[in-house]
Write a protein that holds these residues in place. Structure first.
Motif, PDB file in Angstrom:
ATOM      1  N   HIS A   1       0.852  -1.206   0.000  1.00 21.31           N
ATOM      2  CA  HIS A   1       0.000   0.000   0.000  1.00 21.31           C
ATOM      3  C   HIS A   1       0.878   1.242   0.000  1.00 21.31           C
ATOM      4  N   ARG A   2       0.252   2.369  -0.277  1.00 18.59           N
ATOM      5  CA  ARG A   2       0.978   3.644  -0.282  1.00 18.59           C
ATOM      6  C   ARG A   2       0.831   4.289   1.090  1.00 18.59           C
ATOM      7  N   CYS A   3       1.938   4.530   1.746  1.00 23.56           N
ATOM      8  CA  CYS A   3       1.909   5.157   3.072  1.00 23.56           C
ATOM      9  C   CYS A   3       3.172   5.991   3.237  1.00 23.56           C
TER      10      CYS A   3
ATOM     11  N   ILE B   1      -5.257  12.270   0.836  1.00 25.04           N
ATOM     12  CA  ILE B   1      -4.632  12.432   2.154  1.00 25.04           C
ATOM     13  C   ILE B   1      -3.228  11.838   2.142  1.00 25.04           C
ATOM     14  N   ALA B   2      -3.095  10.651   1.563  1.00 30.06           N
ATOM     15  CA  ALA B   2      -1.803   9.949   1.621  1.00 30.06           C
ATOM     16  C   ALA B   2      -0.750  10.588   0.713  1.00 30.06           C
ATOM     17  N   ASP B   3      -1.138  10.914  -0.524  1.00 31.68           N
ATOM     18  CA  ASP B   3      -0.135  11.337  -1.503  1.00 31.68           C
ATOM     19  C   ASP B   3       0.637  12.612  -1.128  1.00 31.68           C
ATOM     20  N   PRO B   4      -0.053  13.670  -0.622  1.00 26.84           N
ATOM     21  CA  PRO B   4       0.739  14.849  -0.240  1.00 26.84           C
ATOM     22  C   PRO B   4       1.767  14.530   0.853  1.00 26.84           C
TER      23      PRO B   4
ATOM     24  N   THR C   1      -8.962   2.832  10.129  1.00 30.84           N
ATOM     25  CA  THR C   1      -9.011   2.708   8.664  1.00 30.84           C
ATOM     26  C   THR C   1      -7.779   1.943   8.179  1.00 30.84           C
ATOM     27  N   PRO C   2      -7.985   0.888   7.354  1.00 32.31           N
ATOM     28  CA  PRO C   2      -6.814   0.198   6.804  1.00 32.31           C
ATOM     29  C   PRO C   2      -6.027   1.147   5.886  1.00 32.31           C
ATOM     30  N   PRO C   3      -4.706   1.022   5.846  1.00 33.96           N
ATOM     31  CA  PRO C   3      -3.903   1.992   5.078  1.00 33.96           C
ATOM     32  C   PRO C   3      -4.294   2.068   3.606  1.00 33.96           C
ATOM     33  N   GLN C   4      -4.683   0.915   3.030  1.00 29.74           N
ATOM     34  CA  GLN C   4      -5.022   0.906   1.598  1.00 29.74           C
ATOM     35  C   GLN C   4      -6.342   1.610   1.309  1.00 29.74           C
ATOM     36  N   ASP C   5      -7.144   1.849   2.359  1.00 30.25           N
ATOM     37  CA  ASP C   5      -8.431   2.521   2.155  1.00 30.25           C
ATOM     38  C   ASP C   5      -8.345   4.021   2.408  1.00 30.25           C
ATOM     39  N   ILE C   6      -7.167   4.515   2.748  1.00 34.21           N
ATOM     40  CA  ILE C   6      -7.043   5.957   2.996  1.00 34.21           C
ATOM     41  C   ILE C   6      -6.977   6.685   1.653  1.00 34.21           C
ATOM     42  N   ASP C   7      -7.778   7.741   1.555  1.00 36.38           N
ATOM     43  CA  ASP C   7      -7.892   8.525   0.327  1.00 36.38           C
ATOM     44  C   ASP C   7      -6.514   8.999  -0.149  1.00 36.38           C
ATOM     45  N   PRO C   8      -6.183   8.755  -1.439  1.00 36.59           N
ATOM     46  CA  PRO C   8      -4.898   9.249  -1.957  1.00 36.59           C
ATOM     47  C   PRO C   8      -4.731  10.756  -1.753  1.00 36.59           C
TER      48      PRO C   8
ATOM     49  N   SER D   1      -0.133  13.352  11.845  1.00 35.14           N
ATOM     50  CA  SER D   1      -0.676  13.570  10.497  1.00 35.14           C
ATOM     51  C   SER D   1      -2.052  12.917  10.357  1.00 35.14           C
ATOM     52  N   PRO D   2      -2.863  13.436   9.420  1.00 36.90           N
ATOM     53  CA  PRO D   2      -4.194  12.836   9.206  1.00 36.90           C
ATOM     54  C   PRO D   2      -4.108  11.349   8.850  1.00 36.90           C
TER      55      PRO D   2
END
Ligand SMILES: [Zn+2]
Ligand SMILES: [Zn+2]
Length: 202
Positions: free
Chosen positions: A17-19, A133-136, A124-131, A114-115
């Motif tokens: 996942h992206r984190c 929020i995660a990408d920035p 919330t599972p990491p893969q379900d976090i809105d990009p 961080s959010p």
């Protein structure tokens, strides 16, 4: 070595996942390698002793370190101390030169606020976090200078334990499964048993 984009891609695929924590580890691993002037381990040229543990936030850090350094669970050149601290030591096994790298406390305190981490905390599972929020957050990590988030210690010497891998295996006399001989136990009647069949703990 492949370029940073390639390593990042590998890291994300491997990690799942992206984190923000995986890229932190990726960059920290690369910084440690640059400090020791070493290449990614093809075999066991390097070792990592990680101070992370389990069941705490940002454990993903270690997958970034593994991706960067080539120190992996399968090659057994990585070890966890379970101190639940965001730090690790990279060792060049050829020379015994080592460096400890840790996340700066100020930086990591902010990262924990961080959010992304707040959502993780709320379940919330990491893969379900809105990009969105995660990408920035990930992009911010990718743009950081080493000195903005890492404490890199002095190069020091450690004793390197050298051991040769065992290549010989025999069948367990009870279950019949092939077992490397350094983990076969000899019973009173001379039979060779694997650990689960022997009743021994190790
Ligand atoms: Zn992660
Ligand atoms: Zn057995």
């Amino acid at each position: 070595m492949e370029n940073f984009e390639g390593i990042l891609e590998t890291g994300i695929k491997f990690h799942g996942h992206r984190c923000p924590a995986m890229p932190m580890g990726l960059k920290a691993g690369l910084a440690a390698m640059k400090t020791l002037d070493v290449e990614r381990a093809k075999d066991k040229e390097l070792s990592v002793i990680s101070e992370t543990g389990k069941g705490h936030a940002a454990g993903c850090f270690l997958d970034g370190i593994m991706t960067a350094t080539g120190c992996t669970y399968g090659k057994s050149n990585i070890e966890k101390l379970y101190y639940n601290k965001m730090a690790f030591t990279l060792i060049d096994n050829k020379t015994g030169r080592a460096v400890r790298v840790s996340l700066k406390p100020d930086f990591f305190e902010k990262a924990l606020a961080s959010p992304f981490v707040q959502l993780r905390k709320a379940g919330t599972p990491p893969q379900d976090i809105d990009p969105e929020i995660a990408d920035p957050l990930i992009n911010r990590i990718l743009g950081l200078e080493e000195s903005q988030f890492l404490d890199i210690g002095d190069i020091h010497s450690v004793d390197v334990k050298k051991g040769k891998g065992v290549f010989d295996a025999k069948r367990c006399d009870s279950c019949g499964e092939l077992t490397f001989i350094n983990k076969l136990r000899v019973k009173d009647d001379g039979s060779l048993l694997c650990i689960p069949c022997s009743g021994y703990d190790e």
